[in-house]
Design an enzyme around this catalytic site. Structure first.
Site, PDB file in Angstrom:
ATOM      1  N   TRP A 241       0.852  -1.186   0.000  1.00  0.00           N
ATOM      2  CA  TRP A 241       0.000   0.000   0.000  1.00  0.00           C
ATOM      3  C   TRP A 241       0.893   1.244   0.000  1.00  0.00           C
ATOM      4  CZ3 TRP A 241      -0.408   3.978   3.606  1.00  0.00           C
ATOM      5  CH2 TRP A 241      -1.427   4.898   3.361  1.00  0.00           C
TER       6      TRP A 241
ATOM      7  N   ASP B  30     -15.978   9.337   0.379  1.00  0.00           N
ATOM      8  CA  ASP B  30     -16.592   8.560   1.460  1.00  0.00           C
ATOM      9  C   ASP B  30     -17.242   9.456   2.507  1.00  0.00           C
ATOM     10  OD1 ASP B  30     -17.264   6.525   3.185  1.00  0.00           O
ATOM     11  OD2 ASP B  30     -15.210   5.856   3.539  1.00  0.00           O
TER      12      ASP B  30
ATOM     13  N   ARG C  83     -10.080  -2.983   8.462  1.00  0.00           N
ATOM     14  CA  ARG C  83     -10.736  -1.669   8.358  1.00  0.00           C
ATOM     15  C   ARG C  83     -12.155  -1.727   8.942  1.00  0.00           C
ATOM     16  NH1 ARG C  83     -12.268   2.150   4.339  1.00  0.00           N
ATOM     17  NH2 ARG C  83     -10.998   4.021   4.415  1.00  0.00           N
TER      18      ARG C  83
ATOM     19  N   LYS D  63     -16.534   6.681  -8.467  1.00  0.00           N
ATOM     20  CA  LYS D  63     -15.278   6.100  -7.989  1.00  0.00           C
ATOM     21  C   LYS D  63     -15.634   4.841  -7.201  1.00  0.00           C
ATOM     22  CE  LYS D  63     -11.364   7.053  -4.870  1.00  0.00           C
ATOM     23  NZ  LYS D  63     -10.774   8.065  -3.946  1.00  0.00           N
ATOM     24  N   TRP D  64     -15.328   3.684  -7.778  1.00  0.00           N
ATOM     25  CA  TRP D  64     -15.640   2.387  -7.171  1.00  0.00           C
ATOM     26  C   TRP D  64     -14.418   1.933  -6.385  1.00  0.00           C
ATOM     27  CZ3 TRP D  64     -19.443  -1.575  -9.326  1.00  0.00           C
ATOM     28  CH2 TRP D  64     -19.333  -2.801  -8.681  1.00  0.00           C
ATOM     29  N   ASP D  65     -14.554   1.836  -5.069  1.00  0.00           N
ATOM     30  CA  ASP D  65     -13.426   1.509  -4.200  1.00  0.00           C
ATOM     31  C   ASP D  65     -13.564   0.094  -3.639  1.00  0.00           C
ATOM     32  OD1 ASP D  65     -11.046   1.927  -2.851  1.00  0.00           O
ATOM     33  OD2 ASP D  65     -11.696   3.769  -1.870  1.00  0.00           O
ATOM     34  N   MET D  66     -12.452  -0.461  -3.184  1.00  0.00           N
ATOM     35  CA  MET D  66     -12.404  -1.758  -2.499  1.00  0.00           C
ATOM     36  C   MET D  66     -11.251  -1.689  -1.507  1.00  0.00           C
ATOM     37  SD  MET D  66     -11.259  -5.462  -3.902  1.00  0.00           S
ATOM     38  CE  MET D  66     -11.513  -6.974  -2.983  1.00  0.00           C
ATOM     39  N   ASN D  67     -11.547  -1.643  -0.229  1.00  0.00           N
ATOM     40  CA  ASN D  67     -10.523  -1.288   0.757  1.00  0.00           C
ATOM     41  C   ASN D  67     -10.018  -2.427   1.623  1.00  0.00           C
ATOM     42  OD1 ASN D  67      -9.756   1.542   0.594  1.00  0.00           O
ATOM     43  ND2 ASN D  67     -11.928   1.959   0.894  1.00  0.00           N
TER      44      ASN D  67
ATOM     45  N   CYS E 256     -10.729   1.927  -7.964  1.00  0.00           N
ATOM     46  CA  CYS E 256      -9.782   2.170  -6.875  1.00  0.00           C
ATOM     47  C   CYS E 256      -9.844   0.962  -5.957  1.00  0.00           C
ATOM     48  CB  CYS E 256     -10.171   3.448  -6.121  1.00  0.00           C
ATOM     49  SG  CYS E 256      -9.124   3.839  -4.687  1.00  0.00           S
TER      50      CYS E 256
ATOM     51  N   ASP F  29      -2.739   5.477  -3.253  1.00  0.00           N
ATOM     52  CA  ASP F  29      -3.144   6.453  -2.237  1.00  0.00           C
ATOM     53  C   ASP F  29      -1.991   7.381  -1.871  1.00  0.00           C
ATOM     54  OD1 ASP F  29      -5.776   5.748  -2.041  1.00  0.00           O
ATOM     55  OD2 ASP F  29      -5.563   4.558  -0.221  1.00  0.00           O
TER      56      ASP F  29
END
Length: 772
Positions: free
Chosen positions: A205, A378, A454, A487-491, A537, A559
């Site tokens: 990361w 977010d 998270r 913005k499609w995120d996956m954290n 993302c 990031d």
């Protein structure tokens, strides 16, 4: 160019502009063996290099030593369990628990065009006005294991004008009982002995896709991801090169996996020094039950050969992605081949602490400075006051967004900006209404407490009802207002692999079915909102892969927005992926990840090598920095077409030299180029450096100019006779006029000892324009 079958020789020959690929049918058992891949060759019949006529011969001549043949032959699609002890592509198991598979040639066909892969992203041919596929040819070779009835079809596609071969595999069970696929890889390339390196993209990361180069030695070199995503740590790309290969010379074979889940890529140096290169779905955690009559499609691998160094490999990957992959899920999307809006994202400006007034204030200030879109990140939904809650509750929090989303969007539009929004649809918070209502929607092992990352779990996108529920909620939000960008995120990665819906003997399908569910939802989103700009993302660059590019033309690169850290990240990314795909923004300083302070101007130069945008609170930055923004937006629009469509050249690397970084982009017709030079570290008592340009027409003359005095010209000194600002600007604009061969061989001076380049972290843009 194209694909031919040589009937008498029983050979298949695939020719691209600079490469040839040859495989053929051998022995009465009709083994499919690999013969050659490399620089283009004139002759067709090269059966002699198969070694089937020398010891240990083929089984037809010497079945006594069959095992020796199997363990040394160069197979086109090697299987495991019957005597080939090297890494293989296929490990298949019968219902009785027996492994082993022997594939023999059945038939083939060659045709114009290229089939899509059901449920998977795939490259595509260009379509003419009459609806015909115009610039691609495909070879299908069908193989069969007679004992089990497993049909294996190998696909090879070549595109006109490109040194690439796209490969995939399809399996069909024509037997009477279920089969279990424990390992299914998409491509194998056998290479003759030689001293070689393997090049990969590693990181973590905030420091993704750093270039690693490792010597190939005896044994197996392997990379991969088991996280349910392609990952921050290892990108689904691998190249095998000669040890002396550089940017401009030497052989290299590149492999890019068109997939966004678990993967493996490996190079094995055998006892005979031959190399076997493999790529496909990671077999760890994979087991697919193939019922009678069922079909399984493996994802594509894009394979590139270059005999002119890494540079030509990069150009080929870039052209394949731009012309035959990006936005394949929606070819009519207006952003596929067009400039993207310059956006400002509120994340680093506000994090979760925002409301209408704050967002509209940012929008108004942004509009006055030429920015074109506001993206609300977010924190806009459910009870989302921190990252500990509310994922899955996809309804607008009207205590924060007063008057609802429609009102906010209209207010932002009235300020002069388009509107975008952040979502993370694959995740759920334990503290959410969705999880309280449907705890079984999360991926979990029954009886075990799930592993939080998270403070969130992963939703089971292998289940249609889960995808449908989440999609209906997202669809309602996007339908409620004029939203131009998502913005499609996956954290977080996947863990605790278990599904409440899959049968016991299908739990090994969860990883792959999850990825198929993600792809299916993205496809629905683009079908229902065809003008949407979808940006991917994954906690930064955790899912930056060719599979995602089929759905979104751009992916958040990392990031880490520190411009100096981004140099290595973007260098590694650009070795494979086009600059137009790299999400790159100017962010606040001190940087929120590294704490480093970099001049606003330099941050702009680095972000220009990507999609370009802003990640800061424009209402709070210094007036000096704010005054630069209109010029930076103008700079983006001036150079964007060139950066989006031109050929990328790496000139120097801070990762290697510790002092400076430079690259250039050249238009396809070689009439125009832009050089970016970043002086990272100032050094005392240094002479002016030289950089040699590339990609120009050697016979044409070019004007080389910059708005900074870095080219080493004989400028009048301040205070000297004849000195005037206007004269100086005129000389700087005219610059050098030299032939392309001079610029590429003698190079240009970069004088760092001028006021505009004093100190660390300074940059300059240099225009190169053909005048003859």
């Amino acid at each position: 160019m194209g694909i031919r079958y040589l009937e008498n020789e029983k050979l298949f020959k695939l020719d691209t502009p600079h490469s040839s690929y040859v495989c053929g049918i051998f022995d009465k058992e009709k083994f499919l063996l690999h013969l050659y891949y490399g620089a283009r060759i004139s002759d067709d019949d090269i059966r002699y290099i198969s070694r089937t006529l020398s010891y240990p011969f083929s089984p037809e001549r010497n079945n006594r030593d069959r095992g020796m043949f199997l363990d040394g032959a160069l197979f086109e699609y090697p299987t495991e369990g019957l005597g080939d002890y090297r890494q293989g592509c296929l490990d298949m198991e019968t219902e009785g628990g027996h492994s082993g598979c022997s594939l023999s040639y059945v038939n083939h066909k060659i045709y114009r065009g290229k089939p899509a892969l059901d449920g998977l992203p795939s490259t595509f041919a260009s379509i003419t006005q009459s609806g015909e596929e115009s610039d691609c040819e495909t070879l299908e070779i069908t193989l069969k294991d007679e004992l089990t009835g497993l049909i294996t079809t190998l696909f090879y596609s070549v595109f006109d004008g490109l040194d690439a071969i796209v490969r995939s595999v399809r399996f069909e069970n024509t037997g009477s009982s279920p089969l279990y696929l424990n390992k299914v890889l998409s491509a194998c390339l056998e290479l003759e002995p030689g001293k070689r390196d393997v090049i990969t993209l590693h990181g973590s990361w905030a420091r993704e896709r750093n270039i690693e180069r490792t010597r190939v030695t005896k044994g197996v070199f392997s990379i991969g991801s088991f996280k349910g995503e392609s990952s921050h740590q290892i990108n689904p790309f691998m190249a095998v090169s000669d040890r002396n290969t550089t940017q401009t010379q030497g052989q290299v074979y590149g492999f890019s996996f068109v997939y966004s889940g678990n993967f493996t890529a490996s190079v094995e140096c055998s006892q005979f020094d031959s190399l076997r290169c493999l790529m496909g779905i990671n077999p760890k955690g994979f087991r697919w039950k193939l019922d009678k009559g069922a079909v399984f499609n493996a994802p594509e691998v894009i394979m590139v050969y270059s005999g002119q160094g890494l540079e030509h490999m990069s150009h080929t990957f870039h052209d394949v992605f731009r012309e035959h992959l990006i936005s394949g899920a929606n070819l009519n999307n207006k952003y596929r081949n067009a400039p993207r809006p310059v956006l400002i994202n509120n994340w680093e400006a506000t994090y979760f602490d925002f409301d209408n007034d704050k967002l509209v204030a940012i929008a108004k200030e942004a509009a006055e400075n030429g920015i074109e879109m506001l993206v609300m990140d977010d924190g806009w939904f459910g009870n989302r006051s921190s990252d500990n809650m509310a994922l899955g509750d996809w309804y607008v929090n009207e205590d924060k967004i007063k008057g609802g989303l429609h009102k906010l969007v209209e207010d932002v539009k009235d300020a002069g900006l388009k509107f975008g929004i952040w979502i993370e649809p694959e995740m759920v918070s334990p503290d959410s209404d969705l999880y309280r209502e449907h705890p079984d929607f999360a991926i979990a092992i029954p009886g075990r407490t799930g592993t939080l990352m998270r403070n969130q779990y992963v939703l089971d996108f292998s289940r249609r009802e889960v995808v449908d529920e989440i999609y209906s909620r997202i669809h309602a939000v996007l339908s409620s207002a004029d939203i131009s960008y998502v913005k499609w995120d996956m954290n977080r990665p996947l863990s605790d692999i278990g599904s409440y819906a899959l049968e016991n003997d299908r739990q090994g399908e969860l990883f792959h079915r999850y990825v198929l569910g993600v792809y299916e939802m993205m496809g629905r989103l683009l079908k229902d909102f065809p003008d949407l700009l979808l940006a991917n993302c994954s906690g930064g660059g955790g899912r930056f892969d060719a599979g995602m590019l089929y759905f979104s033309p751009q992916i958040w690169c990392s990031d880490d927005t520190d411009a100096i850290e981004r140099l290595a990240i973007q260098e590694g990314t650009a070795m494979v992926y086009p600059l137009s795909t790299m999400g790159a923004h100017i962010s606040d300083c001190p940087n929120h990840v590294t704490g480093r302070v970099v001049p606003f101007e330099t941050r702009g130069y680095v972000a220009l090598a990507g999609t370009f945008g802003y990640e800061l609170d424009i209402t709070r930055i210094s007036q000096e920095d704010r005054d630069m923004i209109p010029g930076q937006v103008e700079m983006y629009h001036k150079y964007n077409k060139l950066i989006r469509t031109g050929d990328y050249y790496r000139l120097s690397s801070y990762r290697d030299n510790g002092t400076d970084d430079s690259w250039m982009v050249v238009s396809k017709d070689r009439s125009y180029a832009l050089v970016t030079y970043i002086k990272v570290m100032a050094r005392p008592n240094r002479r002016s450096g030289i950089i040699r340009l590339r990609g120009l027409d050697p016979e044409r003359k070019y004007s080389v100019s910059s708005d900074k005095r870095v080219l080493g010209l004989d400028y009048p000194l301040p205070g000297a006779a004849g000195y005037a600002d206007a004269d100086e600007r005129s000389m700087m604009k005219e610059g050098l006029v030299l032939h392309g061969d001079t610029l590429m061989n003698a190079g240009i001076i970069i004088n760092e000892n001028v006021p505009d380049m004093a100190g660390d972290f300074r940059g300059v843009l240099i225009d190169v324009v053909a005048i003859s």
